[in-house]
Design a protein around this motif. Structure first.
Motif, PDB file in Angstrom:
ATOM      1  N   PHE A  81       0.749  -1.195   0.054  1.00  0.00           N
ATOM      2  CA  PHE A  81      -0.185  -0.128   0.182  1.00  0.00           C
ATOM      3  C   PHE A  81       0.964   1.261  -0.073  1.00  0.00           C
ATOM      4  O   PHE A  81       0.670   2.049  -0.747  1.00  0.00           O
ATOM      5  N   GLN A  82       1.915   1.543   0.815  1.00  0.00           N
ATOM      6  CA  GLN A  82       2.791   2.472   0.902  1.00  0.00           C
ATOM      7  C   GLN A  82       3.923   2.562   0.120  1.00  0.00           C
ATOM      8  O   GLN A  82       4.654   3.595   0.215  1.00  0.00           O
ATOM      9  N   ASP A  83       4.223   1.554  -0.485  1.00  0.00           N
ATOM     10  CA  ASP A  83       5.580   1.506  -1.079  1.00  0.00           C
ATOM     11  C   ASP A  83       5.220   0.669  -2.461  1.00  0.00           C
ATOM     12  O   ASP A  83       5.368  -0.748  -2.561  1.00  0.00           O
ATOM     13  N   PRO A  84       4.953   1.487  -3.641  1.00  0.00           N
ATOM     14  CA  PRO A  84       4.790   0.606  -4.775  1.00  0.00           C
ATOM     15  C   PRO A  84       6.035  -0.092  -5.432  1.00  0.00           C
ATOM     16  O   PRO A  84       5.713  -1.053  -6.080  1.00  0.00           O
ATOM     17  N   GLY A  85       7.106   0.049  -4.797  1.00  0.00           N
ATOM     18  CA  GLY A  85       8.388  -0.635  -5.156  1.00  0.00           C
ATOM     19  C   GLY A  85       8.286  -1.920  -4.598  1.00  0.00           C
ATOM     20  O   GLY A  85       9.167  -2.821  -5.162  1.00  0.00           O
ATOM     21  N   GLN A  86       7.516  -2.274  -3.764  1.00  0.00           N
ATOM     22  CA  GLN A  86       7.274  -3.439  -3.238  1.00  0.00           C
ATOM     23  C   GLN A  86       6.167  -4.370  -3.879  1.00  0.00           C
ATOM     24  O   GLN A  86       5.908  -5.473  -3.567  1.00  0.00           O
ATOM     25  N   GLU A  87       5.668  -3.670  -4.965  1.00  0.00           N
ATOM     26  CA  GLU A  87       4.531  -4.402  -5.660  1.00  0.00           C
ATOM     27  C   GLU A  87       4.932  -5.656  -6.336  1.00  0.00           C
ATOM     28  O   GLU A  87       5.917  -5.471  -7.077  1.00  0.00           O
ATOM     29  N   ARG A  88       4.387  -6.718  -5.914  1.00  0.00           N
ATOM     30  CA  ARG A  88       4.790  -8.048  -6.664  1.00  0.00           C
ATOM     31  C   ARG A  88       3.525  -8.936  -6.875  1.00  0.00           C
ATOM     32  O   ARG A  88       2.705  -9.112  -5.816  1.00  0.00           O
ATOM     33  N   THR A  89       3.382  -9.822  -7.726  1.00  0.00           N
ATOM     34  CA  THR A  89       2.436 -10.902  -7.980  1.00  0.00           C
ATOM     35  C   THR A  89       2.946 -12.236  -8.297  1.00  0.00           C
ATOM     36  O   THR A  89       4.309 -12.328  -8.911  1.00  0.00           O
ATOM     37  N   VAL A  90       2.805 -13.057  -7.450  1.00  0.00           N
ATOM     38  CA  VAL A  90       3.091 -14.771  -7.789  1.00  0.00           C
ATOM     39  C   VAL A  90       2.099 -15.491  -8.308  1.00  0.00           C
ATOM     40  O   VAL A  90       1.028 -15.736  -7.546  1.00  0.00           O
ATOM     41  N   HIS A  91       2.149 -15.951  -9.428  1.00  0.00           N
ATOM     42  CA  HIS A  91       1.138 -16.874 -10.182  1.00  0.00           C
ATOM     43  C   HIS A  91       1.437 -18.444  -9.649  1.00  0.00           C
ATOM     44  O   HIS A  91       2.604 -18.786  -9.807  1.00  0.00           O
ATOM     45  N   VAL A  92       0.658 -18.978  -9.222  1.00  0.00           N
ATOM     46  CA  VAL A  92       0.644 -20.449  -8.493  1.00  0.00           C
ATOM     47  C   VAL A  92      -0.290 -21.350  -9.587  1.00  0.00           C
ATOM     48  O   VAL A  92      -1.593 -21.001  -9.656  1.00  0.00           O
ATOM     49  N   ASP A  93       0.419 -22.162  -9.814  1.00  0.00           N
ATOM     50  CA  ASP A  93      -0.124 -23.172 -10.771  1.00  0.00           C
ATOM     51  C   ASP A  93      -1.461 -23.998  -9.780  1.00  0.00           C
ATOM     52  O   ASP A  93      -1.048 -24.372  -8.693  1.00  0.00           O
ATOM     53  N   GLN A  94      -2.640 -24.050 -10.308  1.00  0.00           N
ATOM     54  CA  GLN A  94      -3.839 -24.514  -9.647  1.00  0.00           C
ATOM     55  C   GLN A  94      -3.943 -26.016  -9.487  1.00  0.00           C
ATOM     56  O   GLN A  94      -4.535 -26.582  -8.740  1.00  0.00           O
ATOM     57  N   TYR A  95      -2.935 -26.613 -10.153  1.00  0.00           N
ATOM     58  CA  TYR A  95      -2.799 -28.139  -9.925  1.00  0.00           C
ATOM     59  C   TYR A  95      -1.714 -28.531  -9.160  1.00  0.00           C
ATOM     60  O   TYR A  95      -1.830 -29.479  -8.401  1.00  0.00           O
ATOM     61  N   GLY A  96      -0.457 -27.969  -9.418  1.00  0.00           N
ATOM     62  CA  GLY A  96       0.612 -28.442  -8.610  1.00  0.00           C
ATOM     63  C   GLY A  96       1.128 -27.570  -7.598  1.00  0.00           C
ATOM     64  O   GLY A  96       1.907 -27.869  -6.829  1.00  0.00           O
TER      65      GLY A  96
END
Length: 469
Positions: A329-344
């Motif tokens: 919220f306060q630090d856009p530099g920490q924005e990150r998304t982790v995509h997780v496989d729904q099967y494994g």
């Protein structure tokens, strides 16, 4: 000196051409005056809705405490998110669950965003009891309505254009206001010392505007990427150069034959013995079976350093992934998304601030400052004071006009014309603004044409608008 000589001397003085400074002052005052007619209603609305949005985390729990707040029973731990998700699906069996957001504190509920035939809903679940507390339409809450008004006046594309035009003319109002403030400081001090009516209010208006002008210009510039005309064209230009104003995470796809990651905590309820097995794919009826869940995604996100509370976007189809989004919220530099496989349950891909194009990094930082969340409480309260100051300016400006308004059939605008031919730098500035802000250029051309071919040719309008010859 006789009265006749005094009259002739006065006529001679009035016949002398005004200095360029005096001409610019009255011309800028006129443009400042007329720009306010368009700008003030819009900026008051934007400042008010901006304040509501700024305090949304304080206001909404007060207004909807029955669904947003919970009490933690002694010794009771939160239920698995997958179990809470099952309750949501029972509560709205025909809805599609889009995402889940962790509770922001021990006294807050879990929020599930769903799509229904009647529109979006936010469903709130008691994380300890695992029961559904209720649901809200996010667009009809106080902050939700404020967002819609702030973005497009609830008028769609037309409202978006109105806001953009007002933003363009707000730049004109700010720049002319600075000229009036510095050029007229001596006259204001003289009027204030003489105890002239309205002198104190005018001085306060000018001083407040001198402080707010910088913030106003910043908010306009940082808000332009959101606009439907300037923002869209700027994005097209950036895209043609292989860049973007926005972070464009194209996501990832799940692999039905992926293996379960045995290093994960076993919150995803997969038997230990299947930890290295491929998800069956030979049988078409089982190919789409998901073995990971929201708890898996939370565990993966935590392992990869994402901040709480996380938001988990659920797979939209058999090829989709669980997308874990960390709280930055306060630090856009920490924005990150982790995509997780729904099967494994393995990490398919990650995308974060370091992957953004340079323009997107600038926009992300600008948005955070615009929303009062980049620099903690300093940014928060500075934005709140700015919004309050904008309302003050929008009230004192018309009040000053009301006190000095003429009694005759005229609006009381100062008389003056911009000496563009005699001031090349000013002509270049106006042209640059018109090119950089196309909607300003279009509306400016419309105003000049209307002035030249309508207002000046109709005596009543010429008197009403106090048009200079």
């Amino acid at each position: 000196m006789t009265s006749v000589e005094q009259a002739r001397t006065g006529e001679a003085r009035s016949a002398q051409p005004r200095s360029r400074g005096a001409g610019l002052f009255r011309a800028f005052w006129r443009w400042h005056f007329y720009a306010s007619f368009l700008v003030i209603p819009v900026v008051v609305l934007l400042a008010t809705t901006g304040l509501i949005y700024l305090f949304r985390f304080q206001l909404e729990p007060l207004l909807h405490a029955d669904v947003m707040k919970v009490e933690q029973p002694a010794g009771l731990r939160a239920q698995p998110y997958s179990a809470q998700l099952d309750e949501v699906r029972k509560y709205l069996p025909d809805a599609t669950v889009v995402s889940m957001t962790e509770p922001s504190g021990p006294d807050r509920s879990t929020v599930f965003s769903v799509d229904t035939a009647a529109g979006p809903r936010d469903v709130f679940v008691d994380p300890y009891e695992g029961t559904v507390l209720g649901s809200l339409n996010p667009d009809t809450t106080l902050s939700g309505g404020a967002i819609l008004l702030h973005g497009e006046l609830m008028m769609g594309r037309v409202g978006d254009f109105v806001i953009e035009v007002a933003a363009c003319w707000a730049i004109v109002m700010a720049l002319t206001g600075y000229y009036l403030f510095f050029r007229g400081r001596v006259a204001r001090a003289r009027r204030r010392a003489a105890g002239a009516a309205g002198a104190v209010l005018r001085s306060r208006h000018g001083r407040t505007g001198a402080v707010l002008g910088v913030g106003l210009l910043f908010l306009i510039v940082s808000g332009l990427p959101w606009t439907g005309f300037w923002g869209e064209k700027a994005q097209q230009i950036a895209s043609s150069q292989g860049s973007s104003l926005w972070s464009e995470d194209h996501g990832a796809l799940s692999d039905p034959t992926s293996t379960l990651d045995e290093s994960l905590p076993h919150s995803h309820n997969v038997p230990w013995g299947l930890g290295e097995n491929e998800v069956p794919s030979s049988d078409p009826s089982e190919k789409g079976r998901s073995t990971a869940d929201v708890d898996t995604a939370i565990a993966v996100g935590q392992r990869h350093g994402l901040r709480h509370p996380m938001t988990i976007a659920l797979p939209a189809d058999d090829a989709g992934v669980y997308s874990a989004i960390g709280y930055a919220f306060q630090d856009p530099g920490q924005e990150r998304t982790v995509h997780v496989d729904q099967y494994g349950g393995r990490v398919v891909s990650t995308y974060g601030y370091s992957d953004y194009p340079a323009p997107a990094k600038v926009v992300a930082q600008g948005i955070a400052l615009h929303e009062g969340r980049r620099l903690g409480l300093v940014n928060f309260w500075a934005t709140a004071l700015f919004c309050a100051g904008v309302v003050f300016m929008s009230v004192t400006g018309p009040l000053m006009w009301w006190r000095r308004r003429p009694t005759g059939p005229a609006v009381g605008a100062p008389r003056g014309r911009l000496p563009l031919r005699a001031t090349p730098a000013l002509a270049v500035l106006v042209a640059a603004l018109a090119v950089f802000l196309p909607l300003f250029g279009i509306t400016l051309a419309a105003v000049l044409l209307l002035d030249q071919f309508v207002v000046r040719r109709v005596p009543a309008l010429r008197a009403w608008f106090n048009v200079a010859p």
